[in-house]
Enzyme design. Structure first.
Site, mmCIF file in Angstrom:
data_model
loop_
_atom_site.group_PDB
_atom_site.id
_atom_site.type_symbol
_atom_site.label_atom_id
_atom_site.label_comp_id
_atom_site.label_asym_id
_atom_site.label_seq_id
_atom_site.Cartn_x
_atom_site.Cartn_y
_atom_site.Cartn_z
ATOM 1 N N LYS A 170 0.837 -1.212 0.000
ATOM 2 C CA LYS A 170 0.000 0.000 0.000
ATOM 3 C C LYS A 170 0.872 1.262 0.000
ATOM 4 O O LYS A 170 0.566 2.245 -0.683
ATOM 5 C CB LYS A 170 -0.921 -0.052 1.228
ATOM 6 C CG LYS A 170 -1.610 1.244 1.579
ATOM 7 C CD LYS A 170 -2.638 1.682 0.554
ATOM 8 C CE LYS A 170 -3.289 2.991 1.010
ATOM 9 N NZ LYS A 170 -4.033 3.628 -0.053
ATOM 10 N N LYS A 239 0.691 11.541 6.449
ATOM 11 C CA LYS A 239 0.901 10.411 7.362
ATOM 12 C C LYS A 239 1.419 9.202 6.578
ATOM 13 O O LYS A 239 2.393 8.554 6.962
ATOM 14 C CB LYS A 239 -0.428 10.091 8.057
ATOM 15 C CG LYS A 239 -0.448 8.889 8.971
ATOM 16 C CD LYS A 239 -1.181 7.654 8.464
ATOM 17 C CE LYS A 239 -2.500 7.778 7.814
ATOM 18 N NZ LYS A 239 -3.133 6.563 7.371
HETATM 19 P P1 NAD Z 1 -11.794 9.541 8.345
HETATM 20 O O1 NAD Z 1 -11.066 10.508 9.211
HETATM 21 O O2 NAD Z 1 -12.840 10.010 7.395
HETATM 22 O O3 NAD Z 1 -12.494 8.413 9.266
HETATM 23 C C1 NAD Z 1 -11.934 7.887 10.429
HETATM 24 C C2 NAD Z 1 -13.069 7.499 11.371
HETATM 25 O O4 NAD Z 1 -12.491 6.922 12.543
HETATM 26 C C3 NAD Z 1 -13.902 8.687 11.842
HETATM 27 O O5 NAD Z 1 -15.291 8.401 11.693
HETATM 28 C C4 NAD Z 1 -13.536 8.849 13.308
HETATM 29 O O6 NAD Z 1 -14.605 9.342 14.115
HETATM 30 C C5 NAD Z 1 -13.201 7.411 13.665
HETATM 31 N N1 NAD Z 1 -12.349 7.282 14.843
HETATM 32 C C6 NAD Z 1 -11.260 8.017 15.187
HETATM 33 N N2 NAD Z 1 -10.727 7.543 16.342
HETATM 34 C C7 NAD Z 1 -11.486 6.495 16.720
HETATM 35 C C8 NAD Z 1 -11.443 5.583 17.814
HETATM 36 N N3 NAD Z 1 -10.483 5.662 18.745
HETATM 37 N N4 NAD Z 1 -12.397 4.637 17.908
HETATM 38 C C9 NAD Z 1 -13.390 4.557 16.973
HETATM 39 N N5 NAD Z 1 -13.478 5.373 15.906
HETATM 40 C C10 NAD Z 1 -12.544 6.328 15.779
HETATM 41 O O7 NAD Z 1 -10.642 8.731 7.594
HETATM 42 P P2 NAD Z 1 -10.780 7.926 6.194
HETATM 43 O O8 NAD Z 1 -10.526 8.848 5.066
HETATM 44 O O9 NAD Z 1 -12.011 7.087 6.254
HETATM 45 O O10 NAD Z 1 -9.490 6.978 6.321
HETATM 46 C C11 NAD Z 1 -9.457 5.825 7.138
HETATM 47 C C12 NAD Z 1 -8.201 5.032 6.785
HETATM 48 O O11 NAD Z 1 -8.260 4.649 5.395
HETATM 49 C C13 NAD Z 1 -6.902 5.821 6.953
HETATM 50 O O12 NAD Z 1 -5.901 4.982 7.441
HETATM 51 C C14 NAD Z 1 -6.582 6.294 5.548
HETATM 52 O O13 NAD Z 1 -5.202 6.518 5.365
HETATM 53 C C15 NAD Z 1 -7.092 5.111 4.736
HETATM 54 N N6 NAD Z 1 -7.458 5.432 3.351
HETATM 55 C C16 NAD Z 1 -8.224 6.545 3.054
HETATM 56 C C17 NAD Z 1 -8.569 6.797 1.716
HETATM 57 C C18 NAD Z 1 -9.412 8.009 1.337
HETATM 58 O O14 NAD Z 1 -9.522 8.281 0.137
HETATM 59 N N7 NAD Z 1 -10.017 8.709 2.261
HETATM 60 C C19 NAD Z 1 -8.154 5.931 0.713
HETATM 61 C C20 NAD Z 1 -7.415 4.795 1.041
HETATM 62 C C21 NAD Z 1 -7.071 4.561 2.364
#
Ligand code: NAD
Length: 297
Positions: A170, A239
């Site tokens: 990734k 990150k």
């Molecule tokens: P986001 O910030 O939209 O969502 C994260 C969620 O986690 C939020 O709803 C938040 O309230 C929740 N959260 C935070 N701390 C928490 C805890 N201790 N317990 C329970 N819930 C908690 O992030 P995202 O964009 O959905 O990304 C999530 C992961 O996927 C990341 O690692 C990111 O790098 C990866 N990712 C994101 C994308 C993208 O396009 N957004 C693409 C590929 C991978």
């Protein structure tokens, strides 16, 4: 009867979890945001109430959380998933790096829980459509158990038994995706300064050898219309880039293009704030080139 849990219902997690509804006996969910939980409950999931409750009630728990420290805390911390009495497999869909995957494997296997790292690529659209590329590492037998669920979310690729194998894949994928935005920003700034039409430039690049994921998706959707809302936060991209550069340094692999992308992303956050999208890299490069990044579409 398989009871499946999902922690982290953000931009990615909510969409991935939604694709499991109707395909598992029960889907239990948890997020620190009550609104995120309520939205999933409205679609047919059940609220678990806490991370530990997911571990107490589910056989398999998926996580899609923002950063490695949050993943570590939610799974291994006090009141975390690993304290639950039922969970047998934890599958981390977040981009949290190979080292955390190795730590999770060590700590979870000591409790008789298998750990699969399965970060994803394809953005919010891929999460919604169930078309993500999913890169998985960890024990084959447990991977085989989660495979039908991963197939609801996208196209899984098994990278091997080594904990973190999926995370390394990734990070490499993200290096290419982020460098594509950086180099497209540079090329476009040069063309625009010379008076070329940006939309016409993208048309040409997408018909020529310059085509990449930025010219194909990011510019048409978020940069040409000047909305800068592709849906991936620059903070998360930074990150990922830091995880990548740390890992590469530990391995003795020089990643000079990765260093440039890191500095562009740091500038995005400094200039456009903590919520800026990673496509705002284009504005940083335009401003260095003496163009007005706030001009309209
Ligand atoms: P986001 O910030 O939209 O969502 C994260 C969620 O986690 C939020 O709803 C938040 O309230 C929740 N959260 C935070 N701390 C928490 C805890 N201790 N317990 C329970 N819930 C908690 O992030 P995202 O964009 O959905 O990304 C999530 C992961 O996927 C990341 O690692 C990111 O790098 C990866 N990712 C994101 C994308 C993208 O396009 N957004 C693409 C590929 C991978």
């Amino acid at each position: 009867m398989s009871i499946v849990g999902f922690i982290g219902l953000g931009r990615m997690g909510a969409n991935m979890a939604a694709n499991l509804i109707g395909h598992v006996d029960q889907l239990l969910v948890h997020d620190v945001s009550p609104d995120a939980v309520a939205a999933m409950v409205a679609q047919g999931a059940q609220a678990a109430g806490s991370a530990k409750a997911l571990g107490d009630e589910c056989d398999i728990v998926f996580a899609s959380l923002p950063t490695p420290p949050i993943v570590r805390e939610a799974i291994l911390g006090p009141g975390g998933v690993a304290e639950g009495s039922r969970v047998k497999i934890v599958c981390d869909l977040s981009t949290s790096g190979p080292r955390l995957a190795q730590d999770l494997h060590a700590a979870l296997s000591a409790r008789g829980i298998a750990s699969i790292d399965a970060p994803v690529s394809g953005g919010i659209k891929g999460a919604k459509d169930g078309t993500l590329a999913i890169m998985a590492g960890g024990p084959q037998a447990e991977y085989d158990q989660v495979l039908p669920l991963l197939q609801r979310m996208g196209k899984p690729f098994y990278m091997g038994e080594t904990p973190g194998a999926g995370q390394v894949m990734k990070l490499v994928n993200n290096l290419l995706g982020a460098v594509a935005i950086g180099v497209t920003s540079e090329g476009m700034a040069m063309g625009i300064k010379a008076g070329l039409d940006p939309a016409r430039m993208i048309e040409v690049l997408n018909s020529g050898t310059g085509i990449n994921s930025a010219t194909r998706d990011k510019w048409p959707r978020s940069v040409l219309p000047r909305t800068f809302d592709f849906g991936f936060a620059a903070a998360l991209s930074l990150k990922d880039t830091n995880l990548l550069l740390d890992e590469a340094e530990a391995m003795g692999v020089p990643l000079q293009l990765g260093q440039v992308v890191r500095s562009y992303l740091e500038r995005v956050l400094a200039d456009y704030g903590p919520d800026a999208d990673f496509t705002a890299m284009a504005k940083v490069v335009e401003s260095d080139a003496g163009l007005d990044p706030e001009r309209g579409a």
